[in-house]
Design a protein around this motif. Sequence first.
Motif, PDB file in Angstrom:
ATOM      1  N   GLU A 126       0.835  -1.204   0.000  1.00 20.10           N
ATOM      2  CA  GLU A 126       0.000   0.000   0.000  1.00 20.10           C
ATOM      3  C   GLU A 126       0.869   1.252   0.000  1.00 20.10           C
ATOM      4  O   GLU A 126       1.977   1.264   0.525  1.00 20.10           O
ATOM      5  N   ASP A 127       0.315   2.310  -0.597  1.00 11.83           N
ATOM      6  CA  ASP A 127       1.029   3.577  -0.616  1.00 11.83           C
ATOM      7  C   ASP A 127       1.112   4.158   0.787  1.00 11.83           C
ATOM      8  O   ASP A 127       0.113   4.197   1.519  1.00 11.83           O
ATOM      9  N   MET A 128       2.288   4.639   1.136  1.00 13.46           N
ATOM     10  CA  MET A 128       2.509   5.215   2.453  1.00 13.46           C
ATOM     11  C   MET A 128       2.270   6.725   2.419  1.00 13.46           C
ATOM     12  O   MET A 128       2.326   7.345   1.352  1.00 13.46           O
ATOM     13  N   PRO A 129       1.999   7.344   3.572  1.00 12.07           N
ATOM     14  CA  PRO A 129       1.780   8.790   3.617  1.00 12.07           C
ATOM     15  C   PRO A 129       3.077   9.571   3.422  1.00 12.07           C
ATOM     16  O   PRO A 129       4.150   8.979   3.247  1.00 12.07           O
ATOM     17  N   ASN A 142      13.738  -1.663   9.273  1.00 13.05           N
ATOM     18  CA  ASN A 142      14.295  -2.224   8.042  1.00 13.05           C
ATOM     19  C   ASN A 142      13.210  -2.437   6.995  1.00 13.05           C
ATOM     20  O   ASN A 142      13.450  -2.222   5.796  1.00 13.05           O
ATOM     21  N   MET A 143      12.022  -2.846   7.424  1.00  9.01           N
ATOM     22  CA  MET A 143      10.917  -3.034   6.476  1.00  9.01           C
ATOM     23  C   MET A 143      10.537  -1.710   5.823  1.00  9.01           C
ATOM     24  O   MET A 143      10.265  -1.655   4.612  1.00  9.01           O
ATOM     25  N   LEU A 144      10.521  -0.648   6.610  1.00  8.95           N
ATOM     26  CA  LEU A 144      10.196   0.666   6.055  1.00  8.95           C
ATOM     27  C   LEU A 144      11.231   1.082   5.019  1.00  8.95           C
ATOM     28  O   LEU A 144      10.883   1.563   3.926  1.00  8.95           O
ATOM     29  N   ILE A 145      12.502   0.863   5.330  1.00  8.65           N
ATOM     30  CA  ILE A 145      13.559   1.221   4.381  1.00  8.65           C
ATOM     31  C   ILE A 145      13.476   0.346   3.129  1.00  8.65           C
ATOM     32  O   ILE A 145      13.535   0.840   1.999  1.00  8.65           O
ATOM     33  N   GLY A 148      11.165   0.648  -0.270  1.00  8.71           N
ATOM     34  CA  GLY A 148      11.463   1.469  -1.431  1.00  8.71           C
ATOM     35  C   GLY A 148      10.574   2.689  -1.577  1.00  8.71           C
ATOM     36  O   GLY A 148      10.662   3.413  -2.566  1.00  8.71           O
ATOM     37  N   GLN A 149       9.728   2.948  -0.587  1.00  9.12           N
ATOM     38  CA  GLN A 149       8.796   4.068  -0.688  1.00  9.12           C
ATOM     39  C   GLN A 149       9.335   5.363  -0.081  1.00  9.12           C
ATOM     40  O   GLN A 149       8.714   6.409  -0.221  1.00  9.12           O
TER      41      GLN A 149
END
Length: 578
Positions: A126-129, A142-145, A148-149
């Motif tokens: 899903e698209d992040m804010p 690490n998941m956030l990095i 790739g968003q």
Amino acid sequence: MKKWLSVLLTLSFAVTIAACSGNNNGNNSAAPSNNAGSNGGATATADAGGEEGFVNGKYTTPITLTTVWGLNENGSVFKEGESIEDNVHTRLIKERLGIELKYNWVVTNTNDAYKTKLRLMLSSGEDMPDVVAYRGDLETVNMLIDSGQFMPVGELVDQYANETYKQGLEHDPAIWLPITRDGEKMALPILDYAYNGDHVMWIRQDWLEKLGLQAPKTIGELEAVMDAFVNKDPDGNGTADTIGLATGFKNGFNNWMTDIGFVFGAFGTMPGQWNLNAEGKLEHGSVNPAAKDALAKLKEWMEKGYISQDAALFDEVAGSELFTKGEAGIMFGPNWLPAWPFPDLKTNVPGASFKAYPVPAGNDGKIGSAGGNPPSNGYLFINKDAEHPEAVLHYYNWFFENTANPQPGSEFANGFAEGYDYALLEDGTLTADIAKYPELFPGLKDKTAPPLFYSLTYEGARIPTLYADTHVKLAGGAQPETPYEKQEFNTRTKENIDAMKVVVDQKDIRMKNYYMGPLTETMQSKNELLNKLLNETYSKIVYGQQPLDSFDTMVDNWMKSGGEQITQEVNEWYEKAQ
């Protein structure tokens, strides 16, 4: 624990001080100020020539930053009619900066609901804010990095961060290590106070005085004190029911409280982390040969009753109860333990007293303590598709300039907003005692509502060196002058203030964990097995269930079962990250 400490500080704000001089702990504010230069936080980046529409500290045409949020206990108190989406903080940021915060979703952060929802979004693509704030486990970081968003932030910091934030980032270059990928800085660190997790040795002062003892400076002297605490009835009840050291190693042998890492430090290593060796390489402290000597010492202490027979069953909090219930005379932990959990000792044992002392050295002079982590407590991830990525830094800069260290008479000297986190009494003093003065906090029930807890950075802004510098000054007998200094002076105990000076005086003993990167390929498949091998062998040696030489066998197995490969991967990461 930092969340809990913030709650305690808010409660302790009930101590009143003269309003003419203000009162602030770096966690307050109400209407913004344009005298940023007075606190060293010069306005960030010249306004970029207006090319982004940010002129004189405000967007000429209001912009929107989208985000998401998890409501925690200390950040979920709102006035009647207000919410995280609409409150004194969001309205003020829109008024002063021209930034409107829009929350795509908000959850009550029970059972890690915020982390769970973030991870579900990441897993499903899903698209992040525009901006995501996260404080928690490195796996989610690490998941956030890796999603790739989110964009690298190095250039944003260079161009838009103000000097106060930049100086805080420079306090310890390792602050960037957990969020650096292929040389790119992938999130903005949320700064915290430096040295706040470093340890001191807390001792029951009344026990020392009763037995005519001096505080120990070496491990040998520590053993003599522990022996007296076990065998000379320091609590005077005629029963052999006391122990020397409060500890719990259910979660390992290097913990944030009730720690015994100092024993390993006295022999030259630190378990449960990656240490820098004499050759400039990283090695796992748990397999260093010096750990074997430390385990032999702990085994001896267990046999002599210096530590609890149930220590392996206790986590940090359960271990601390040995001290707060009056059963143990010594405990290692941070400077702020007088705020929590030590008040329980005063309740359980009237007349008990405690004092902080330096961490003792090994008998050959070696000394080392856990701690030394970089002064950050969370990250801000900026979406690579955000229309105004620089707005996140304008937002953070504002808190550094206005609330982190307000000057006497400045707009935020008393707090963020009257009737939220403070109130003025008729005699001109400040209070946060809502129970005593409910009429001064209309729209609130039984708790004040510190608006800085609503901020995207969790507590507004914190200058890393400010806390320690203030406490060292106060411990030396100087009178508080600034609002921040007066807040600390009026809300901290003397034991807390003195303990921070002990930390700073001994700051060079800190043994840093040099690996804070993502799980390596081998860690992902082998970590659970290797950690189990380490912890089980350690515990069995301490309890005498295995001979001391089983340590050597364990190290061989650890290396062959993936440890050698992980060591290589960790060092490859370290070489690139520097």
